[in-house]
Design an enzyme around this catalytic site. Structure first.
Site, mmCIF file in Angstrom:
data_model
loop_
_atom_site.group_PDB
_atom_site.id
_atom_site.type_symbol
_atom_site.label_atom_id
_atom_site.label_comp_id
_atom_site.label_asym_id
_atom_site.label_seq_id
_atom_site.Cartn_x
_atom_site.Cartn_y
_atom_site.Cartn_z
ATOM 1 N N CYS A 1 11.837 -7.108 2.603
ATOM 2 C CA CYS A 1 12.772 -6.022 2.919
ATOM 3 C C CYS A 1 13.199 -6.127 4.384
ATOM 4 C CB CYS A 1 12.121 -4.671 2.633
ATOM 5 S SG CYS A 1 10.886 -4.166 3.852
ATOM 6 N N CYS B 1 4.457 -2.509 3.293
ATOM 7 C CA CYS B 1 4.725 -3.678 2.455
ATOM 8 C C CYS B 1 3.672 -4.767 2.651
ATOM 9 C CB CYS B 1 6.094 -4.267 2.793
ATOM 10 S SG CYS B 1 7.469 -3.140 2.527
ATOM 11 N N ALA C 1 3.234 10.398 0.319
ATOM 12 C CA ALA C 1 4.134 10.860 1.381
ATOM 13 C C ALA C 1 5.003 9.678 1.820
ATOM 14 C CB ALA C 1 3.337 11.411 2.550
ATOM 15 N N TYR C 2 6.054 9.410 1.023
ATOM 16 C CA TYR C 2 6.982 8.341 1.406
ATOM 17 C C TYR C 2 7.525 8.630 2.787
ATOM 18 C CZ TYR C 2 7.198 6.857 -3.515
ATOM 19 O OH TYR C 2 6.886 6.417 -4.776
ATOM 20 N N GLN D 1 0.861 -1.174 0.000
ATOM 21 C CA GLN D 1 0.000 0.000 0.000
ATOM 22 C C GLN D 1 0.900 1.228 0.000
ATOM 23 O OE1 GLN D 1 -3.538 -0.191 -0.002
ATOM 24 N NE2 GLN D 1 -3.011 -2.323 -0.445
ATOM 25 N N GLU D 2 0.966 1.912 -1.141
ATOM 26 C CA GLU D 2 1.845 3.076 -1.270
ATOM 27 C C GLU D 2 1.125 4.354 -0.876
ATOM 28 O OE1 GLU D 2 4.716 1.309 -4.783
ATOM 29 O OE2 GLU D 2 3.401 2.981 -5.277
ATOM 30 N N CYS E 1 10.367 -5.662 6.932
ATOM 31 C CA CYS E 1 9.498 -6.839 6.975
ATOM 32 C C CYS E 1 10.187 -7.999 7.671
ATOM 33 C CB CYS E 1 9.070 -7.241 5.568
ATOM 34 S SG CYS E 1 7.878 -6.088 4.853
ATOM 35 N N GLU F 1 4.004 -7.969 3.158
ATOM 36 C CA GLU F 1 4.284 -8.915 4.236
ATOM 37 C C GLU F 1 3.798 -8.382 5.580
ATOM 38 O OE1 GLU F 1 6.284 -7.792 1.810
ATOM 39 O OE2 GLU F 1 8.052 -9.070 1.585
#
EC number: 3.5.4.5
Length: 161
Positions: A112, A73, A67-68, A63-64, A115, A75
């Site tokens: 990652c 992710c 606002a990074y 789910q992107e 995760c 998982e």
């Protein structure tokens, strides 16, 4: 001075047909979840499915967010949901699959670092390893018997005591 050598053991499958029926079924669920991912920025879709000891199958997808790094992710979506809804149950298997809208992903995509740490928390909590299978869209499938294969020097609650 000493050196510490750490080795990782992976089992490599060249097709889903070599997997158990249960694991193939989990990959099918992960692929469905992958296609529902919200990935308008990276165009990189990830799906996860996990099997609990009560037979429940939980799925998650990435789910992107513009606002990074506010996204999450696949998982962690699946693992966090499983623990929120079934805190008394153990995770037996976790499968992960990825697909890019820009190129074919032929190499296995592993969880990652964030995760891996989240999976480690629940593996420690349940005092039982979690089998993890991961792949790209096509190609080989990698399997680990425990998150410790992917995160051998993991940080856990004993470091906080």
């Amino acid at each position: 001075m000493k050196q510490l050598e750490i080795q990782t053991k992976l089992t490599i499958y060249n097709s889903k047909e070599a997997l158990s029926e249960t694991t193939r079924s989990l990959f099918l669920e992960a692929e469905k979840a992958r296609e529902r991912a919200y990935a308008p920025y990276s165009h990189f879709r990830v799906g996860a499915a996990l099997l609990l000891d009560n037979g429940e199958v939980i799925t998650g997808n990435n789910q992107e967010n513009a606002a990074y790094p506010s996204g999450l992710c696949a998982e962690r979506v699946a693992v966090f949901y499983a623990n929120a809804q079934y805190p008394q149950n153990k995770i037996i298997q976790l499968v992960v699959t990825a697909r890019s809208e820009k190129q074919e992903i032929k190499e296995p995509i592993s969880p990652c670092g964030s995760c891996r740490q989240a999976i480690a928390e629940y593996e420690i909590k349940q005092n039982q390893p979690i089998e993890i299978y991961f792949m790209g869209e096509t190609g080989n499938i990698y399997k680990t018997d425990s998150i410790k294969e992917l995160l051998p020097l993991l940080f856990d609650k004993k470091h906080l005591d």
